[in-house]
Write an enzyme that holds these catalytic residues in place. Sequence first.
Site, PDB file in Angstrom:
ATOM      1  N   HIS A   1      65.654  47.526  46.125  1.00 21.91           N
ATOM      2  CA  HIS A   1      65.092  48.159  45.170  1.00 21.91           C
ATOM      3  C   HIS A   1      63.388  48.471  45.632  1.00 21.91           C
ATOM      4  O   HIS A   1      62.757  47.410  45.961  1.00 21.91           O
ATOM      5  CB  HIS A   1      64.746  47.664  43.765  1.00 21.91           C
TER       6      HIS A   1
ATOM      7  N   GLU B   1      60.025  52.382  42.839  1.00 23.44           N
ATOM      8  CA  GLU B   1      60.462  52.764  41.438  1.00 23.44           C
ATOM      9  C   GLU B   1      59.297  52.143  40.438  1.00 23.44           C
ATOM     10  O   GLU B   1      58.484  53.493  39.966  1.00 23.44           O
ATOM     11  CB  GLU B   1      61.844  51.638  41.110  1.00 23.44           C
TER      12      GLU B   1
HETATM   13  N1  ADE Z   1      67.852  45.769  37.124  1.00 17.44           N
HETATM   14  C1  ADE Z   1      68.464  46.370  36.409  1.00 17.44           C
HETATM   15  N2  ADE Z   1      67.849  47.640  36.359  1.00 17.44           N
HETATM   16  C2  ADE Z   1      66.861  47.717  37.305  1.00 17.44           C
HETATM   17  C3  ADE Z   1      66.106  48.682  37.622  1.00 17.44           C
HETATM   18  N3  ADE Z   1      65.726  49.809  37.379  1.00 17.44           N
HETATM   19  N4  ADE Z   1      65.054  48.335  38.446  1.00 17.44           N
HETATM   20  C4  ADE Z   1      64.847  46.948  38.864  1.00 17.44           C
HETATM   21  N5  ADE Z   1      65.939  46.062  38.609  1.00 17.44           N
HETATM   22  C5  ADE Z   1      66.756  46.417  37.612  1.00 17.44           C
HETATM   23 ZN    ZN Z   2      68.785  49.493  39.845  1.00 22.99          ZN
END
Ligand code: ADE
Ligand code: ZN
Length: 322
Positions: free
Chosen positions: A189, A192
Amino acid sequence: MSAHVKKAELHCHLEGAVPPALAQAQARKYGVDASGFLCDGAYVWRDFTSFLAAYDAVADLFRTEHDYALLTETYLEELAAAGAVYSELFVSPDHGEAVGLGADGYIAGIGRGIELAKARTGIECRMVVVGLRHRGPERVEWAARYAANCRNPLVTGFNMAGDERMGRLADYARAFDIARAAGLGITVHAGELCGASSVRDALDHIRPSRIGHGVRAIEDPNLVARLAGEGVVLEVCPGSNVALGVFPDFAAHPLRRLHAAGVKVTLNSDDPPFFQTSLQREYAIASEAMGFTEAELDGMTRTAIEAAFVDEATRTALLARL
Ligand code: ADE
Ligand code: ZN
């Protein structure tokens, strides 16, 4: 988006996919008061921090192998009915440990659900183990070691989720090295909650073949060109991004611009009922709000299969189903 459009999903957190009705039933079963995070059949949260708290509260309602098998089978059968041929589920052994089930029981239950759904619908599924960033580098390394050593053929990847605003990505690199050395696919990730620099850090320190979200790379044209040039695949989740306020609306979402710049993109639901979405809705958003043609949507499904963490025989069989 109708089920005749074939779909594939690379980015869905299993505990984020619990239908509210199932959460309510589980709360009744275990005598838990769910009113703090579930109201009128919908999850209640205000911001990313309270979303993560609601997520953990829902996860706490799944305590046995059977609970996890039921959840997994329920989600995958719904996905198959929407036209999906492939799913990668983000699973966190940390949640299995938290309820006393243990990581092995947790993975076994999910594996059983995957087998049941495949037998009923033909949907193919793999597990990507996630470490939780807000629990710190040592705990994420624990998750990586678990994934590396569990020897379950359905566990094929490693990722890090959780609060992107915490810690430096470089401090987590060792966890990804452990997973990579074990032959697991790597995704993380980034881009975001944090901006373009987090995507650059992911490329420099983690060297993933895919990035979860990555959409804030749009803030830096050189980085967009680098993603396109290196062929890194983005697991894009437009409904999640708008629900969490990463972008104000679908018109402002950069999926179209990333696609036009030659970045490899896929469509995903992230935590569908938390964000009032589904994989089907993500395809519909891309079509109706962003103007992608059916051929372009098919291309994103193909990209997902090409980037999937599966053996080559399975990839060939999946591509033949498109
Ligand atoms: N865990 C669950 N959804 C998430 C997201 N959108 N970003 C980071 N961690 C997460
Ligand atoms: Zn995610």
